[in-house]
Scaffold this motif. Structure first.
Motif, PDB file in Angstrom:
ATOM      1  N   GLU A 181       0.855  -1.183   0.000  1.00  0.00           N
ATOM      2  CA  GLU A 181       0.000   0.000   0.000  1.00  0.00           C
ATOM      3  C   GLU A 181       0.890   1.232   0.000  1.00  0.00           C
ATOM      4  O   GLU A 181       2.093   1.152   0.243  1.00  0.00           O
ATOM      5  CB  GLU A 181      -0.913   0.013   1.229  1.00  0.00           C
ATOM      6  CG  GLU A 181      -1.922  -1.109   1.282  1.00  0.00           C
ATOM      7  CD  GLU A 181      -3.065  -0.943   0.286  1.00  0.00           C
ATOM      8  OE1 GLU A 181      -3.170   0.138  -0.325  1.00  0.00           O
ATOM      9  OE2 GLU A 181      -3.849  -1.891   0.123  1.00  0.00           O
ATOM     10  N   SER A 182       0.301   2.386  -0.256  1.00  0.00           N
ATOM     11  CA  SER A 182       1.084   3.621  -0.284  1.00  0.00           C
ATOM     12  C   SER A 182       1.564   4.032   1.096  1.00  0.00           C
ATOM     13  O   SER A 182       2.510   4.802   1.236  1.00  0.00           O
ATOM     14  CB  SER A 182       0.246   4.759  -0.887  1.00  0.00           C
ATOM     15  OG  SER A 182      -0.928   4.968  -0.103  1.00  0.00           O
ATOM     16  N   ASP A 183       0.912   3.510   2.124  1.00  0.00           N
ATOM     17  CA  ASP A 183       1.203   3.874   3.507  1.00  0.00           C
ATOM     18  C   ASP A 183       1.041   2.629   4.374  1.00  0.00           C
ATOM     19  O   ASP A 183       0.057   1.882   4.235  1.00  0.00           O
ATOM     20  CB  ASP A 183       0.212   4.965   3.956  1.00  0.00           C
ATOM     21  CG  ASP A 183       0.550   5.581   5.293  1.00  0.00           C
ATOM     22  OD1 ASP A 183       0.707   4.830   6.270  1.00  0.00           O
ATOM     23  OD2 ASP A 183       0.638   6.820   5.370  1.00  0.00           O
TER      24      ASP A 183
END
Length: 247
Positions: free
Chosen positions: A153-155
């Motif tokens: 995921e991006s974070d």
């Protein structure tokens, strides 16, 4: 959380020095953090090692924009890796993929050969592989020390379940280092939710550089025109606060 290791992502020798003063246990040294981190200079490594005693892992990434490199770029990566190790790097951080996003076994194996037993980290290239379990199986087979991942995921905060699953899946066969989006505010929840034994983060403060004030119309970068009258440096106090939160 007293046994949780704190790794700080650094873009300069000054970053490393400030991170160490803040209580970091280990650093990852790069250049050009704006593009996700590229290979650092030998000079930055030498000065970082001169003024600190914590392990300095060095990025080996010849360019931004993906992880499937030309033959020339890979030759550069190998040459950089050899020089970084010869000048005191405590380990290498890299990631090589095929065009389909799967792990490039042969190039990964070659960097490990160059490392000659020093720690090797497969970085967030893992986060764009089509099958993270298959990728981890290969990296374990090759003997990679750890992977830096945001759980695809991006974070990290959006992938706590995935990171926890990764840790269970590998069952100690390889280290899982969560990174991307970890902050003082959420680090305890990340550790509690995933069971991770180490975290990776960066936090900078901005300092002024007034040497360009005579002509504010000049820019030395690309199309984004970043401001030329300031620069970022690792925030020692923030690092110390995270270290305190971790115990």
């Amino acid at each position: 959380m007293s046994n949780v290791l704190l790794e700080i992502c650094c873009g300069s020798a000054d970053d490393v020095i400030e991170a160490a003063k803040g209580g970091a246990d280990r650093v990852e040294l790069n250049s050009n953090l704006f593009q996700g981190g590229l290979t650092p200079s030998i000079g930055s490594l030498l000065i970082a090692k001169k003024h600190t005693t914590i392990p300095v892992m060095t990025m080996v990434r010849p360019r931004a924009g993906g992880f499937c490199y030309t033959d020339t770029e890979f030759d550069v990566a190998c040459a950089d890796a050899e020089q970084l190790l010869a000048h005191g790097a405590d380990g290498l951080v890299f990631g090589f993929l095929h065009e389909d996003g799967t792990v490039d076994r042969e190039r990964t194996k070659e960097l490990m050969r160059i490392a000659s037993g020093k720690p090797c980290v497969f970085h967030r290239a893992l986060d764009v592989t089509p099958d993270w379990k298959r990728a981890l199986d290969m990296l374990i087979e090759l003997g990679i020390t750890r992977v830096l991942t945001s759980g695809q995921e991006s974070d990290v905060f959006f992938a706590l379940d995935t990171i926890a699953e990764m840790i269970r899946y590998v069952d100690g066969a390889i280290e899982i280092l969560p990174g991307a989006g970890i902050t003082l505010k959420n680090v305890q929840k990340v550790v509690d939710a995933t069971g991770c034994a180490q975290v990776h983060l960066a936090h900078h403060k901005t300092l002024p550089d007034l040497s360009v004030q005579n002509n504010r119309s000049i820019y030395y970068g690309g199309a984004l025109y970043p401001p030329e009258d300031r620069f970022d440096i690792t925030d020692r106090e923030y690092v110390a606060a995270v270290r305190g939160r971790l115990g």
